[in-house]
Scaffold this active site. Sequence first.
Site, mmCIF file in Angstrom:
data_model
loop_
_atom_site.group_PDB
_atom_site.id
_atom_site.type_symbol
_atom_site.label_atom_id
_atom_site.label_comp_id
_atom_site.label_asym_id
_atom_site.label_seq_id
_atom_site.Cartn_x
_atom_site.Cartn_y
_atom_site.Cartn_z
ATOM 1 N N ASP A 153 0.825 -1.210 0.000
ATOM 2 C CA ASP A 153 0.000 0.000 0.000
ATOM 3 C C ASP A 153 0.862 1.264 0.000
ATOM 4 O O ASP A 153 2.041 1.234 0.357
ATOM 5 C CB ASP A 153 -0.899 0.024 1.249
ATOM 6 C CG ASP A 153 -1.945 -1.082 1.194
ATOM 7 O OD1 ASP A 153 -2.255 -1.557 0.090
ATOM 8 O OD2 ASP A 153 -2.438 -1.450 2.276
HETATM 9 N N1 URA Z 1 -1.703 -6.068 3.087
HETATM 10 C C1 URA Z 1 -2.058 -4.790 3.328
HETATM 11 O O1 URA Z 1 -3.082 -4.527 3.936
HETATM 12 N N2 URA Z 1 -1.234 -3.831 2.882
HETATM 13 C C2 URA Z 1 -0.082 -4.071 2.250
HETATM 14 O O2 URA Z 1 0.616 -3.124 1.890
HETATM 15 C C3 URA Z 1 0.274 -5.408 2.000
HETATM 16 C C4 URA Z 1 -0.554 -6.397 2.440
#
Ligand code: URA
Length: 204
Positions: A102
């Site tokens: 993310d």
């Molecule tokens: N799961 C998430 O919620 N965010 C990430 O960046 C990777 C896996």
Amino acid sequence: MERLQKVIANSGYTSRRKAEELIKNGQVYVNGKLKTELGTKVNTSDEITVEGVTLNKVSNKEYYLLNKPRGYICSLDDEKGRKIVTELIDTKERIYPVGRLDYDTTGLLILTNDGNLANILMHPSNDITKTYIAKLEGILTMEEYFRLKDGIVIDGVKCVPKKVKIRKKTLETNTCMVEISIVEGRNHIIKKLFASVNHSVIKL
Ligand code: URA
């Protein structure tokens, strides 16, 4: 520039010896022109057709391990104009991230132009484990810990983590650090797992 038979063999179409026979037998075209000489040299932008099949353009395979900072998205462009991870890598090749972290997540990200490797790493049947360390709002109770360990249905599909470990509890700030390993590659999966036991992720 590389020899035509080597480029054909490297593409995985056939062996170098077979490629030589195909060239001599008039089965190979470069940019639409018949080539029957073994000494022919080609480069990565040439279009090579063997027995009527056009080979994927050969490019140099590149592999990067990036410690992704916050504030970058794992996409090739962003309609909101946010910064993208590929801006951090100086290359002319069209590389892309393997999986996603993310915008606010930091950590190891693989980028490559090797589609074959990317498919292997991302395909769930290959059971590739990803490990995350999450800082949570609130302290995970033993009941919540066991719910996570047993697996949680997210968007209709059960996700059973390979490992869940509480690394640290900080009573003063009412936060905890949890290590969690999963094989899934779904979007926001870690945040959704913790949200389903009523904890938001402060840092991942
Ligand atoms: N799961 C998430 O919620 N965010 C990430 O960046 C990777 C896996």
